[in-house]
Design an enzyme around this catalytic site. Structure first.
Site, short mmCIF file in Angstrom:
data_model
loop_
_atom_site.label_atom_id
_atom_site.label_comp_id
_atom_site.label_asym_id
_atom_site.label_seq_id
_atom_site.Cartn_x
_atom_site.Cartn_y
_atom_site.Cartn_z
N VAL A 156 33.09 -48.85 -21.27
CA VAL A 156 33.81 -49.53 -22.35
C VAL A 156 34.66 -50.67 -21.78
O VAL A 156 34.83 -51.71 -22.43
CB VAL A 156 34.62 -48.51 -23.18
CG1 VAL A 156 35.79 -47.95 -22.43
CG2 VAL A 156 35.04 -49.11 -24.50
N ASP A 157 35.15 -50.51 -20.58
CA ASP A 157 35.94 -51.55 -19.90
C ASP A 157 35.10 -52.84 -19.75
O ASP A 157 35.56 -53.94 -20.11
CB ASP A 157 36.35 -51.00 -18.52
CG ASP A 157 37.46 -51.79 -17.86
OD1 ASP A 157 38.00 -52.70 -18.48
OD2 ASP A 157 37.77 -51.47 -16.68
N THR A 207 35.74 -39.79 -20.69
CA THR A 207 34.55 -38.96 -20.91
C THR A 207 33.24 -39.60 -20.45
O THR A 207 32.17 -39.05 -20.68
CB THR A 207 34.40 -38.58 -22.41
OG1 THR A 207 34.14 -39.78 -23.16
CG2 THR A 207 35.65 -37.91 -22.93
N GLY A 208 33.33 -40.76 -19.79
CA GLY A 208 32.14 -41.41 -19.25
C GLY A 208 32.10 -41.22 -17.74
O GLY A 208 31.94 -40.10 -17.23
N1 AR6 Z 1 32.54 -48.63 -27.51
C1 AR6 Z 1 33.02 -47.36 -27.62
N2 AR6 Z 1 32.88 -46.43 -26.65
C2 AR6 Z 1 32.18 -46.78 -25.55
C3 AR6 Z 1 31.63 -48.08 -25.36
C4 AR6 Z 1 31.85 -49.02 -26.40
N3 AR6 Z 1 31.38 -50.27 -26.32
N4 AR6 Z 1 31.01 -48.11 -24.15
C5 AR6 Z 1 31.14 -46.88 -23.61
N5 AR6 Z 1 31.84 -46.08 -24.45
P1 AR6 Z 1 33.84 -44.97 -19.64
P2 AR6 Z 1 36.02 -43.50 -18.35
C6 AR6 Z 1 32.26 -44.66 -24.29
O1 AR6 Z 1 32.90 -44.62 -18.56
O2 AR6 Z 1 35.23 -42.26 -18.34
C7 AR6 Z 1 35.03 -48.00 -16.09
O3 AR6 Z 1 34.20 -48.54 -15.09
C8 AR6 Z 1 31.48 -43.82 -23.32
O4 AR6 Z 1 30.27 -43.34 -23.89
O5 AR6 Z 1 33.80 -46.35 -20.20
O6 AR6 Z 1 37.47 -43.43 -18.80
C9 AR6 Z 1 36.50 -48.25 -15.81
O7 AR6 Z 1 36.72 -49.49 -15.16
C10 AR6 Z 1 32.48 -42.70 -23.04
O8 AR6 Z 1 32.41 -41.71 -24.07
O9 AR6 Z 1 35.39 -44.69 -19.23
C11 AR6 Z 1 36.88 -47.10 -14.93
O10 AR6 Z 1 36.56 -47.34 -13.60
C12 AR6 Z 1 33.83 -43.39 -23.16
O11 AR6 Z 1 33.57 -44.67 -23.77
C13 AR6 Z 1 36.03 -45.97 -15.46
O12 AR6 Z 1 34.89 -46.58 -16.07
C14 AR6 Z 1 34.53 -43.62 -21.84
O13 AR6 Z 1 33.57 -43.91 -20.82
C15 AR6 Z 1 36.76 -45.17 -16.52
O14 AR6 Z 1 35.98 -44.07 -16.88
#
Ligand code: AR6
Length: 185
Positions: free
Chosen positions: A37-38, A122-123
């Site tokens: 998402v970042d 959760t990702g």
């Molecule tokens: N809209 C909504 N949710 C989303 C989207 C979107 N466009 N894309 C992904 N998700 P994650 P974390 C969901 O991995 O676990 C990054 O590299 C995804 O399916 O984005 O907190 C950062 O820079 C999941 O359920 O974040 C950090 O290094 C949720 O967003 C690291 O990942 C979070 O997944 C943070 O890991």
């Protein structure tokens, strides 16, 4: 006054498309971007977002920082850092609850009335979706009960599985609260 539980809802979709005052980013401590998402938020906001992030102090897990939203429909982005899942005995739940509460606090201070959260941690960070949704709902409900300043707080879920985890957590939270409410009335 609207009950805080009525203010929380679930939406399945892409958080970068949300027309709300502020969206929350699940960032890492550097605040310099990443995947998931970042990455999606930085791509849609444009390069000015990274420039502003470079001016901010690092963000430890459980903390949050506010920037503008630039090319996003949202006016602000609140960057928070969730915990990396290490099995559940490394203070993960408290750090995740803090990430939600600190994000709500920054949104409130900025004057946001509508706020969208992704499922933080959760990702890539590996937090089990069901457990994370329970923490998200509880932390948000507790904050809203104390600070009834929002019109809409949306859990934006990127998959049906994530949406179901939030639906279940909301239902469980509501049914857990009902006996308490009835006693008070
Ligand atoms: N809209 C909504 N949710 C989303 C989207 C979107 N466009 N894309 C992904 N998700 P994650 P974390 C969901 O991995 O676990 C990054 O590299 C995804 O399916 O984005 O907190 C950062 O820079 C999941 O359920 O974040 C950090 O290094 C949720 O967003 C690291 O990942 C979070 O997944 C943070 O890991």
């Amino acid at each position: 006054m609207t009950a805080p539980l009525d203010l929380m809802r679930i939406h399945t979709g892409d958080i970068t498309e949300m027309r709300v005052d502020a969206i929350v980013n699940a960032a890492n401590s550097s605040l310099l971007g990443g995947g998931g998402v970042d990455g999606a938020i930085h791509r849609k906001a444009g390069p000015q977002l990274l420039e502003e992030c470079k001016t901010l102090p690092k963000c430890p897990p459980g903390e949050a920082r506010l920037t503008k939203g630039y090319a996003l429909p949202a006016k602000w982005v609140i960057h928070t850092v969730g915990p990396i899942w290490h099995g559940g005995n490394a203070n993960e739940a408290a750090l995740l609850a803090s990430a939600y509460a600190k994000s709500l606090e920054l949104a409130r201070e900025a004057g946001a009335r509508t706020l969208a959260f992704p499922a933080i941690s959760t990702g890539v960070y590996g937090y089990p979706k069901d457990e994370a949704a329970k923490v998200a709902v509880r932390a948000t409900a507790e904050y809203l009960a104390e600070h009834p300043v929002f019109d809409d707080v949306i859990f934006v879920c990127f998959s049906a599985e994530s949406a179901l985890a939030h639906r279940t957590a909301l239902d469980e939270y509501v049914s857990g609260l009902l006996p308490v409410k009835q006693k008070k009335e």
